[in-house]
Scaffold this active site. Structure first.
Site, PDB file in Angstrom:
ATOM      1  N   HIS A 102      -2.634 -37.703  -7.646  1.00 20.74           N
ATOM      2  CA  HIS A 102      -2.426 -36.506  -8.467  1.00 20.74           C
ATOM      3  C   HIS A 102      -2.636 -35.248  -7.615  1.00 20.74           C
ATOM      4  O   HIS A 102      -3.482 -35.224  -6.717  1.00 20.74           O
ATOM      5  CB  HIS A 102      -3.379 -36.498  -9.665  1.00 20.74           C
ATOM      6  CG  HIS A 102      -3.037 -35.440 -10.657  1.00 20.74           C
ATOM      7  ND1 HIS A 102      -3.396 -34.123 -10.486  1.00 20.74           N
ATOM      8  CD2 HIS A 102      -2.320 -35.497 -11.810  1.00 20.74           C
ATOM      9  CE1 HIS A 102      -2.931 -33.420 -11.505  1.00 20.74           C
ATOM     10  NE2 HIS A 102      -2.278 -34.222 -12.323  1.00 20.74           N
ATOM     11  N   GLU A 174       5.678 -34.531 -11.135  1.00 20.72           N
ATOM     12  CA  GLU A 174       4.886 -33.389 -11.596  1.00 20.72           C
ATOM     13  C   GLU A 174       5.012 -32.265 -10.566  1.00 20.72           C
ATOM     14  O   GLU A 174       4.312 -32.281  -9.546  1.00 20.72           O
ATOM     15  CB  GLU A 174       3.409 -33.775 -11.700  1.00 20.72           C
ATOM     16  CG  GLU A 174       3.128 -34.898 -12.671  1.00 20.72           C
ATOM     17  CD  GLU A 174       1.706 -34.817 -13.222  1.00 20.72           C
ATOM     18  OE1 GLU A 174       1.578 -34.890 -14.433  1.00 20.72           O
ATOM     19  OE2 GLU A 174       0.764 -34.656 -12.445  1.00 20.72           O
TER      20      GLU A 174
HETATM   21  O1  G3H Z   1      -1.847 -35.373 -15.786  1.00 18.55           O
HETATM   22  C1  G3H Z   1      -1.143 -34.527 -16.334  1.00 18.55           C
HETATM   23  C2  G3H Z   1      -0.545 -33.449 -15.619  1.00 18.55           C
HETATM   24  O2  G3H Z   1      -1.233 -33.071 -14.487  1.00 18.55           O
HETATM   25  C3  G3H Z   1      -0.136 -32.306 -16.479  1.00 18.55           C
HETATM   26  O3  G3H Z   1      -1.221 -31.583 -16.987  1.00 18.55           O
HETATM   27  P1  G3H Z   1      -0.900 -30.295 -17.888  1.00 18.55           P
HETATM   28  O4  G3H Z   1       0.125 -30.744 -18.890  1.00 18.55           O
HETATM   29  O5  G3H Z   1      -2.205 -29.956 -18.527  1.00 18.55           O
HETATM   30  O6  G3H Z   1      -0.347 -29.257 -16.974  1.00 18.55           O
END
Ligand code: G3H
Length: 257
Positions: A102, A174
């Site tokens: 991540h 992401e």
């Molecule tokens: O693990 C999820 C992602 O990092 C997205 O997080 P977020 O929707 O709070 O930006």
């Protein structure tokens, strides 16, 4: 479709269980889940994993197909690695998915493509599907983003490929700049990059899916559904009703087909 949420370190034990009970109850009854159209998942903190597994069993969500994930794992199976958690131990707890690489772990905890590749191989060796987080650093042209993401994907699975490992691989696209933002990336950008990642991953040895994360919430899935295999939710699923709304969207999409 694979639709779920990482709780990151937002909640303590009590709120994790409250949220999980609410979301599991929605999932256990939702037609999208009951018909097998959506596989929901939740990724709590390590210490909450056993309790979350129990809640999913008690609510019937586990029987309906809801999965539990971990937010990380170590690449070795056992040894003197203080503070770490191994893939075999996670598998013993019933963990089916593990987030790897991540952006927050890369930025704050020194994860590199090399450590990510070792973790991907460890997960696959133990029957845990990596939720491999891939994304370009800065907003910009979708072609450059797709090239950067494909290079990151190849580097991340290189060791697993060399070891002849196969299995389920979840690529979580992401864009780093869209994580923790007010809005997700634009739908054309997501569709272009996720589509390129999906085509590239399909040519590899894995049973691959591409899901989108980064400020995702209700309303996004119908705009990107032709290019993704699901959604990776963060803050905008903290209200369990939002999780349910996205399941409704997935069901409507399937019914429109
Ligand atoms: O693990 C999820 C992602 O990092 C997205 O997080 P977020 O929707 O709070 O930006």
């Amino acid at each position: 479709m694979l639709i779920g949420s990482s709780l990151k370190m937002y909640f303590g034990r009590a709120r994790t269980l409250e949220w999980t009970r609410a979301v599991a109850a929605i999932c256990a009854e939702h037609p999208a889940v009951r018909r097998g159209l959506v596989e929901p998942f939740v990724i709590p903190t390590f210490p909450s994993i056993p309790d979350v597994v129990t809640v999913l069993q008690e609510t019937g969500a586990a029987d309906a197909g809801m999965l539990v994930g971990a937010q990380d794992l170590h690449w070795e199976d056992a040894g003197a690695f203080t503070g770490e958690v191994s893939a075999p131990e996670l598998a013993e707890h019933g963990v089916a998915l593990a987030e790897i690489g991540h952006a927050e772990r890369r930025r704050m905890f020194g994860e590199t493509d090399a450590t990510v590749a070792r973790k991907v191989a460890a997960a696959l060796r133990h029957g845990i599907a990596p939720v491999l987080c891939i994304g370009e650093e800065a907003a910009g042209d979708h072609r450059a983003a797709a090239a950067a993401c494909i290079a990151q994907l190849d580097a991340s699975v290189a060791l697993a490929v060399r070891e002849g490992l196969t299995g389920r691989l979840v690529v979580a696209y992401e864009p780093v700049w869209a994580i923790g933002a007010p809005e997700p990336a634009g739908e054309e950008h997501i569709r272009a990059v996720a589509g390129a990642l999906r085509a590239h991953a399909a040519a590899g040895p894995f049973d691959a899916q591409v899901i989108y994360g980064g400020s995702a919430g209700p309303g996004l899935l119908p705009r990107i559904a032709d290019s993704v295999d699901g959604m990776f939710l963060g803050r905008f699923a903290h209200d369990p009703a939002a999780f349910g709304a996205i399941l409704d969207e997935a069901l409507a999409l399937e019914e429109d087909r």
